[in-house]
Design a protein around this motif. Sequence first.
Motif, PDB file in Angstrom:
ATOM      1  N   ARG A  34     -46.825  27.571 -55.942  1.00 15.84           N
ATOM      2  CA  ARG A  34     -47.994  26.969 -55.295  1.00 15.84           C
ATOM      3  C   ARG A  34     -47.575  26.021 -54.187  1.00 15.84           C
ATOM      4  O   ARG A  34     -48.288  25.773 -53.246  1.00 15.84           O
ATOM      5  CB  ARG A  34     -48.825  26.228 -56.351  1.00 15.84           C
ATOM      6  N   ARG A  35     -46.317  25.401 -54.376  1.00 21.03           N
ATOM      7  CA  ARG A  35     -45.850  24.433 -53.391  1.00 21.03           C
ATOM      8  C   ARG A  35     -44.900  25.083 -52.393  1.00 21.03           C
ATOM      9  O   ARG A  35     -44.067  24.439 -51.802  1.00 21.03           O
ATOM     10  CB  ARG A  35     -45.123  23.291 -54.114  1.00 21.03           C
ATOM     11  N   TYR A  36     -45.013  26.355 -52.311  1.00 21.39           N
ATOM     12  CA  TYR A  36     -44.105  27.109 -51.435  1.00 21.39           C
ATOM     13  C   TYR A  36     -44.520  26.891 -49.986  1.00 21.39           C
ATOM     14  O   TYR A  36     -45.297  27.641 -49.418  1.00 21.39           O
ATOM     15  CB  TYR A  36     -44.152  28.583 -51.825  1.00 21.39           C
ATOM     16  N   THR A  37     -44.022  25.809 -49.445  1.00 19.92           N
ATOM     17  CA  THR A  37     -44.454  25.397 -48.108  1.00 19.92           C
ATOM     18  C   THR A  37     -43.789  26.232 -47.035  1.00 19.92           C
ATOM     19  O   THR A  37     -42.842  26.977 -47.299  1.00 19.92           O
ATOM     20  CB  THR A  37     -44.073  23.925 -47.871  1.00 19.92           C
ATOM     21  N   ARG A  38     -44.265  26.042 -45.834  1.00 20.66           N
ATOM     22  CA  ARG A  38     -43.684  26.761 -44.698  1.00 20.66           C
ATOM     23  C   ARG A  38     -42.213  26.368 -44.522  1.00 20.66           C
ATOM     24  O   ARG A  38     -41.360  27.181 -44.211  1.00 20.66           O
ATOM     25  CB  ARG A  38     -44.504  26.382 -43.448  1.00 20.66           C
ATOM     26  N   ARG A  39     -41.973  25.078 -44.782  1.00 20.68           N
ATOM     27  CA  ARG A  39     -40.610  24.576 -44.636  1.00 20.68           C
ATOM     28  C   ARG A  39     -39.659  25.261 -45.633  1.00 20.68           C
ATOM     29  O   ARG A  39     -38.560  25.673 -45.299  1.00 20.68           O
ATOM     30  CB  ARG A  39     -40.641  23.067 -44.884  1.00 20.68           C
ATOM     31  N   THR A  40     -40.135  25.376 -46.883  1.00 21.76           N
ATOM     32  CA  THR A  40     -39.318  26.033 -47.908  1.00 21.76           C
ATOM     33  C   THR A  40     -39.072  27.489 -47.545  1.00 21.76           C
ATOM     34  O   THR A  40     -37.972  28.006 -47.694  1.00 21.76           O
ATOM     35  CB  THR A  40     -40.029  25.967 -49.272  1.00 21.76           C
TER      36      THR A  40
END
Length: 190
Positions: A34-40
Amino acid sequence: MVALLRTLFGLVLAPLLVRFVVLLGRLQGHGAMRRYTRRTFLRNTVLGSVIVVLAQIAGGFVYFFWPNKTSAFGTEITVPASAIPAVGAAPYVNQAGKFYIINNEDGALALYWKCPHLGCTVPWNETEGDFHCPCHGSIYDRHGVRIAGPAPRPMDLMSMTQDASGNVIVNTGNISERSGYSPDQALKLR
Ligand code: FES
């Protein structure tokens, strides 16, 4: 070579691979999808790309440096009696086994064609009746003994025997260095 590759893999690829796996584990283990950000996403993409590139480099490295073993070199090679040169004649050359058989008054020698200086192939010089290394000018006589140039010792010898039919068997896996020539190095042929 294998040890070198293992070290290379251990130093470069393995830590990256471990880190990649740990990252994936964290993503799944903590519900981080769910916290799979663009940065990650970008970080993992770059990391994955680096791993792929390094794997390609390692693959190319292995392919380039993997020894090209010829099928015959390192084994016993039978030279038919009909191919053995007469005493004083130009040597018989065996490309696959990388050796010459030269027949002298004392007997025959199987000379490894690799120059003891820096490893160039030493061709026979028909005009001079000896071996001339083209790389740095070492010259060897009919016994493989250095008579000029920077080579530190005579050409190396391969062991050989003769069977009942007169064929000569050269063991290209049994190569010995020597500091000079003595008649007991030669095989008196029948
Ligand atoms: S490699 Fe033959 S003389 Fe240097």
